[in-house]
Design a protein around this motif. Sequence first.
Motif, PDB file in Angstrom:
ATOM      1  N   SER A  82       9.736 135.637  66.695  1.00  0.00           N
ATOM      2  CA  SER A  82       8.866 136.808  66.784  1.00  0.00           C
ATOM      3  C   SER A  82       7.406 136.395  66.876  1.00  0.00           C
ATOM      4  N   TYR A  83       7.024 135.394  66.108  1.00  0.00           N
ATOM      5  CA  TYR A  83       5.644 134.907  66.145  1.00  0.00           C
ATOM      6  C   TYR A  83       5.313 134.413  67.547  1.00  0.00           C
ATOM      7  N   GLU A  84       6.218 133.645  68.123  1.00  0.00           N
ATOM      8  CA  GLU A  84       6.017 133.142  69.488  1.00  0.00           C
ATOM      9  C   GLU A  84       5.943 134.296  70.485  1.00  0.00           C
ATOM     10  N   TYR A  85       6.808 135.297  70.315  1.00  0.00           N
ATOM     11  CA  TYR A  85       6.807 136.459  71.207  1.00  0.00           C
ATOM     12  C   TYR A  85       5.447 137.162  71.162  1.00  0.00           C
ATOM     13  N   TYR A  86       4.964 137.444  69.957  1.00  0.00           N
ATOM     14  CA  TYR A  86       3.704 138.168  69.841  1.00  0.00           C
ATOM     15  C   TYR A  86       2.518 137.321  70.312  1.00  0.00           C
ATOM     16  N   MET A  87       2.596 136.021  70.152  1.00  0.00           N
ATOM     17  CA  MET A  87       1.528 135.146  70.656  1.00  0.00           C
ATOM     18  C   MET A  87       1.453 135.200  72.179  1.00  0.00           C
ATOM     19  N   THR A  88       2.562 135.461  72.834  1.00  0.00           N
ATOM     20  CA  THR A  88       2.565 135.545  74.298  1.00  0.00           C
ATOM     21  C   THR A  88       2.276 136.968  74.789  1.00  0.00           C
ATOM     22  N   HIS A  89       2.049 137.887  73.868  1.00  0.00           N
ATOM     23  CA  HIS A  89       1.666 139.263  74.178  1.00  0.00           C
ATOM     24  C   HIS A  89       0.374 139.547  73.412  1.00  0.00           C
ATOM     25  N   PRO A  90      -0.758 139.084  73.944  1.00  0.00           N
ATOM     26  CA  PRO A  90      -2.028 139.122  73.212  1.00  0.00           C
ATOM     27  C   PRO A  90      -2.443 140.481  72.663  1.00  0.00           C
ATOM     28  N   ALA A  91      -2.214 141.551  73.413  1.00  0.00           N
ATOM     29  CA  ALA A  91      -2.631 142.872  72.919  1.00  0.00           C
ATOM     30  C   ALA A  91      -1.862 143.239  71.659  1.00  0.00           C
ATOM     31  N   LYS A  92      -0.567 142.958  71.662  1.00  0.00           N
ATOM     32  CA  LYS A  92       0.253 143.248  70.484  1.00  0.00           C
ATOM     33  C   LYS A  92      -0.151 142.352  69.320  1.00  0.00           C
ATOM     34  N   PHE A  93      -0.367 141.074  69.618  1.00  0.00           N
ATOM     35  CA  PHE A  93      -0.730 140.139  68.557  1.00  0.00           C
ATOM     36  C   PHE A  93      -2.084 140.517  67.946  1.00  0.00           C
ATOM     37  N   GLU A  94      -3.004 140.928  68.793  1.00  0.00           N
ATOM     38  CA  GLU A  94      -4.326 141.310  68.288  1.00  0.00           C
ATOM     39  C   GLU A  94      -4.225 142.518  67.364  1.00  0.00           C
ATOM     40  N   ARG A  95      -3.415 143.505  67.748  1.00  0.00           N
ATOM     41  CA  ARG A  95      -3.211 144.681  66.882  1.00  0.00           C
ATOM     42  C   ARG A  95      -2.639 144.261  65.535  1.00  0.00           C
ATOM     43  N   ILE A  96      -1.624 143.429  65.586  1.00  0.00           N
ATOM     44  CA  ILE A  96      -0.982 142.957  64.353  1.00  0.00           C
ATOM     45  C   ILE A  96      -1.988 142.199  63.494  1.00  0.00           C
ATOM     46  N   ALA A  97      -2.719 141.279  64.108  1.00  0.00           N
ATOM     47  CA  ALA A  97      -3.688 140.463  63.371  1.00  0.00           C
ATOM     48  C   ALA A  97      -4.762 141.330  62.725  1.00  0.00           C
ATOM     49  N   GLU A  98      -5.243 142.348  63.440  1.00  0.00           N
ATOM     50  CA  GLU A  98      -6.268 143.228  62.884  1.00  0.00           C
ATOM     51  C   GLU A  98      -5.750 143.969  61.651  1.00  0.00           C
ATOM     52  N   ILE A  99      -4.528 144.437  61.712  1.00  0.00           N
ATOM     53  CA  ILE A  99      -3.958 145.154  60.563  1.00  0.00           C
ATOM     54  C   ILE A  99      -3.780 144.202  59.384  1.00  0.00           C
ATOM     55  N   VAL A 100      -3.304 142.991  59.664  1.00  0.00           N
ATOM     56  CA  VAL A 100      -3.115 141.996  58.600  1.00  0.00           C
ATOM     57  C   VAL A 100      -4.454 141.675  57.949  1.00  0.00           C
ATOM     58  N   ILE A 101      -5.462 141.412  58.764  1.00  0.00           N
ATOM     59  CA  ILE A 101      -6.783 141.072  58.230  1.00  0.00           C
ATOM     60  C   ILE A 101      -7.360 142.222  57.412  1.00  0.00           C
ATOM     61  N   ASP A 102      -7.277 143.428  57.956  1.00  0.00           N
ATOM     62  CA  ASP A 102      -7.799 144.588  57.221  1.00  0.00           C
ATOM     63  C   ASP A 102      -7.063 144.785  55.899  1.00  0.00           C
ATOM     64  N   SER A 103      -5.761 144.633  55.913  1.00  0.00           N
ATOM     65  CA  SER A 103      -4.973 144.795  54.689  1.00  0.00           C
ATOM     66  C   SER A 103      -5.333 143.740  53.657  1.00  0.00           C
ATOM     67  N   LEU A 104      -5.517 142.508  54.108  1.00  0.00           N
ATOM     68  CA  LEU A 104      -5.890 141.439  53.181  1.00  0.00           C
ATOM     69  C   LEU A 104      -7.299 141.659  52.610  1.00  0.00           C
ATOM     70  N   LYS A 105      -8.202 142.168  53.442  1.00  0.00           N
ATOM     71  CA  LYS A 105      -9.557 142.465  52.958  1.00  0.00           C
ATOM     72  C   LYS A 105      -9.522 143.542  51.884  1.00  0.00           C
ATOM     73  N   VAL A 106      -8.712 144.572  52.097  1.00  0.00           N
ATOM     74  CA  VAL A 106      -8.602 145.645  51.112  1.00  0.00           C
ATOM     75  C   VAL A 106      -8.039 145.088  49.807  1.00  0.00           C
ATOM     76  N   ARG A 107      -7.021 144.258  49.905  1.00  0.00           N
ATOM     77  CA  ARG A 107      -6.439 143.665  48.693  1.00  0.00           C
ATOM     78  C   ARG A 107      -7.454 142.796  47.975  1.00  0.00           C
ATOM     79  N   GLN A 108      -8.214 142.034  48.742  1.00  0.00           N
ATOM     80  CA  GLN A 108      -9.219 141.150  48.145  1.00  0.00           C
ATOM     81  C   GLN A 108     -10.299 141.966  47.427  1.00  0.00           C
ATOM     82  N   GLN A 109     -10.729 143.054  48.032  1.00  0.00           N
ATOM     83  CA  GLN A 109     -11.752 143.902  47.413  1.00  0.00           C
ATOM     84  C   GLN A 109     -11.237 144.534  46.128  1.00  0.00           C
ATOM     85  N   LYS A 110      -9.936 144.819  46.109  1.00  0.00           N
ATOM     86  CA  LYS A 110      -9.331 145.421  44.931  1.00  0.00           C
ATOM     87  C   LYS A 110      -9.406 144.473  43.736  1.00  0.00           C
ATOM     88  N   TYR A 111      -9.288 143.173  44.003  1.00  0.00           N
ATOM     89  CA  TYR A 111      -9.326 142.194  42.931  1.00  0.00           C
ATOM     90  C   TYR A 111     -10.700 141.613  42.813  1.00  0.00           C
TER      91      TYR A 111
END
Length: 111
Positions: A82-111
Amino acid sequence: MVKKVFLLAVAFLLFSCEKEEEIPADILSEEKMVETLIEVRILEGQVVNLTLPLDSAETLYGILEAELFQELDVDSIAYMKSYEYYMTHPAKFERIAEIVIDSLKVRQQKY
């Protein structure tokens, strides 16, 4: 708060106006990939913070990653494919990465 932000991001992802190709059946959904990547990144950070020698850290990470995949009901081969698949589909990977980053930032701010 964290769950609300995550759910909002997932809802945005689901209701995106773009018409895209179907994701193959053997590939993790974007939502599952987001969930998995968030947990993988957290696990990586936890192991790095232990300041173990590299070989010990790699061994520990391998064990903990296997446990994490079991908890998430994700096959490690399916994850890599799946990681390889999304890496070869940049628009999808970028969406996923943005959500992951935003979620991690929110968690970090919480702590």
